[in-house]
Design an enzyme around this catalytic site. Structure first.
Site, mmCIF file in Angstrom:
data_model
loop_
_atom_site.group_PDB
_atom_site.id
_atom_site.type_symbol
_atom_site.label_atom_id
_atom_site.label_comp_id
_atom_site.label_asym_id
_atom_site.label_seq_id
_atom_site.Cartn_x
_atom_site.Cartn_y
_atom_site.Cartn_z
ATOM 1 N N ASP A 159 0.810 -1.218 0.000
ATOM 2 C CA ASP A 159 0.000 0.000 0.000
ATOM 3 C C ASP A 159 0.846 1.272 0.000
ATOM 4 O O ASP A 159 0.356 2.341 -0.364
ATOM 5 C CB ASP A 159 -0.921 0.008 1.226
ATOM 6 C CG ASP A 159 -1.947 -1.116 1.182
ATOM 7 O OD1 ASP A 159 -2.489 -1.375 0.088
ATOM 8 O OD2 ASP A 159 -2.194 -1.743 2.228
ATOM 9 N N GLY A 160 2.116 1.168 0.393
ATOM 10 C CA GLY A 160 2.953 2.362 0.500
ATOM 11 C C GLY A 160 3.156 3.080 -0.820
ATOM 12 O O GLY A 160 3.087 4.313 -0.885
ATOM 13 N N GLU A 189 2.043 6.857 -2.077
ATOM 14 C CA GLU A 189 2.979 7.832 -2.646
ATOM 15 C C GLU A 189 2.494 8.350 -3.996
ATOM 16 O O GLU A 189 2.467 9.567 -4.234
ATOM 17 C CB GLU A 189 4.366 7.202 -2.805
ATOM 18 C CG GLU A 189 5.166 7.098 -1.521
ATOM 19 C CD GLU A 189 6.634 6.805 -1.785
ATOM 20 O OE1 GLU A 189 7.041 6.774 -2.968
ATOM 21 O OE2 GLU A 189 7.385 6.619 -0.811
ATOM 22 N N ARG A 194 3.462 -9.944 10.985
ATOM 23 C CA ARG A 194 3.968 -8.932 11.920
ATOM 24 C C ARG A 194 2.836 -8.149 12.563
ATOM 25 O O ARG A 194 2.945 -7.713 13.712
ATOM 26 C CB ARG A 194 4.942 -7.982 11.218
ATOM 27 C CG ARG A 194 4.320 -6.990 10.236
ATOM 28 C CD ARG A 194 5.421 -6.152 9.588
ATOM 29 N NE ARG A 194 4.946 -5.252 8.567
ATOM 30 C CZ ARG A 194 4.737 -3.948 8.742
ATOM 31 N NH1 ARG A 194 4.945 -3.406 9.922
ATOM 32 N NH2 ARG A 194 4.330 -3.198 7.744
#
Length: 447
Positions: free
Chosen positions: A105-106, A110, A220
């Protein structure tokens, strides 16, 4: 099963050639329907995403499928943080209709914010549709596009980029002052776009607080939640909400009605795939000029109306029937605040089950857990949207909100008790200070 199959035939006459051409045309028509087979795609690959999965997914899955389909595309490999912003700012609207992100998703965040910086951002968001191919540790956009069972299916994601229909995507405008700047500094706030979520407290800690565990993939996030739950910290904050709905029964009734409209094909939320890449045809419920929509509720510096009513994390204070379009204020320690514009935040986390594109709201959950056990139990059934009914969670629909972290309490030695949380926007760590968001219904689109 992910394999690319090619068919070859030996033709012995012109009649065979004509028949073969007709057969190919019929097959392609069946395969693509009304979708334009000539759509032009700009592919952005994050080769470092998901512990290097981005490069592998592109080389072994997406590229062979695109070549087999004779797709029209260009590819850019990101080389540094913020590269996606540069790509979004510079994309040639005359050359591309689809922006494919082979990443988590990063990179989507951006590129979206690069587009948001353009003077013609409104036109660009009408013309460009996003396609997400999962190759990161966080792939929430892919989960919402393809469903939790198919969210890691890179073959299906590649085919969606080729043949998917454009559907609306709600976005938020988010404003925040530069790090360390106050309202009195006279500095203009930074305006950003968000397609996913804003979080604070436990749900932010399990995201940004587990960056050094990226090699674990999505695991995580589970371990981050368990770690935070056992500590069960409380984070002081002020949350101002411009309320659009508070009653869960009303939310469910509205959701069922809107969902039925979507399934019947009669909803105004539908976007015809034949209009993909045609800015004059693909409209939005939001009024837009060439740039981004005006901010309806000011920015993070704008004073909250003095008439704002207080409420607690468990019930409205002295107001059993909250007024819509009224600002409400919560000011107390909380376990977490989570606000989102898509239902799924991960394959196993249906955080906002009442969220539908085009419903004009940001969905917000305020979680206030009294014990470690209750915090642990809160995620039981999270893949089915259990937090909506959890008695420790308050669920709101809002047109806008402002989140302000407050100082931690001090012990007798004037030392902070506990540690500060994070403020996270679409998975990105933001300055630890006030942040404000408002909804723009159907401002973007996704395949």
């Amino acid at each position: 099963d992910g394999r690319v199959t090619s068919l070859k035939a030996k033709l012995s006459s012109h009649e065979d050639l004509n028949f073969a051409r007709e057969w190919v045309d019929v097959v392609l028509q069946k395969a693509y329907g009304r979708v334009n087979r000539d759509r032009k795609m700009l592919v952005v690959v994050n080769p470092y995403g998901g512990s290097g999965q981005g490069q592998k997914v592109w080389d072994t899955t997406v590229l062979p499928i695109f070549k087999a389909a004779n797709a029209s595309f260009e590819v850019i490999f990101t080389t540094h943080r913020g590269h996606g912003i540069e790509i979004g700012e510079g994309i040639d609207l005359t050359q591309f209709q689809v922006l494919v992100c082979v990443s988590g998703d990063g990179i989507v965040h951006e590129v979206l914010n690069g587009i948001g910086r353009r003077a013609d951002a409104g036109i660009a968001l009408k013309k460009i549709s996003f396609a997400s191919i999962p190759a990161g540790s966080g792939n929430a956009l892919s989960v919402n596009n393809m469903g939790p069972q198919n969210c890691r299916n890179t073959v299906l994601a590649a085919l969606t980029a080729l043949k998917g229909r454009a559907v609306p995507l709600d976005l938020c405008s988010v404003t925040q002052l530069p790090a360390g700047k106050s309202v009195d500094s006279g500095v203009e706030p930074i305006r950003m776009l968000s397609f996913l979520s804003t979080s604070f407290g436990l749900m932010a800690d399990l995201d940004v607080g587990t960056e050094n565990w990226r090699w674990m993939g999505e695991t995580r996030f589970i371990l981050g939640y368990l770690k935070g739950a056992f500590k069960n910290p409380k984070q002081p904050c002020r949350l101002d909400i411009l309320l659009s709905e508070f009653d869960k029964k009303v939310m469910e009734t509205n959701w069922i009605k809107q969902r039925a409209e979507l399934n019947s094909g009669s909803s105004a939320l539908d976007v015809q795939d034949s209009s993909l890449g045609e800015p004059e045809d693909r409209g939005s419920k939001s009024d837009r000029s060439n740039g981004l929509p005006d901010l309806m509720y000011g920015d993070v510096r704008t004073p909250i109306p003095k008439a704002a009513l207080p409420f607690s994390s468990t019930s409205t204070s002295g107001d059993p029937n909250p007024i819509k379009d009224q600002w409400y204020t919560l000011e107390e320690p909380i376990t977490s605040v989570y606000a989102g514009t898509l239902p799924f935040m991960a394959a196993d986390l249906l955080e906002f089950p009442m969220k539908l594109t085009g419903d004009g709201s940001i969905d917000i959950i305020v979680h206030q857990s009294p014990s470690v056990l209750r915090t642990l139990l809160c995620i039981d059934g999270a893949d089915q949207g259990s937090m909506f009914r959890n008695k420790d969670c308050q669920y709101f629909k809002a047109k806008a909100f402002r989140l302000t972290p407050l100082p931690l309490p001090l012990n007798k030695n004037d030392e902070p008790i506990g540690r500060k949380s994070f403020i996270v926007l679409d998975g990105e760590n933001m300055p630890y200070q006030s942040i404000q968001a408002e909804i723009h219904s159907e401002l973007g689109s996704v395949l």
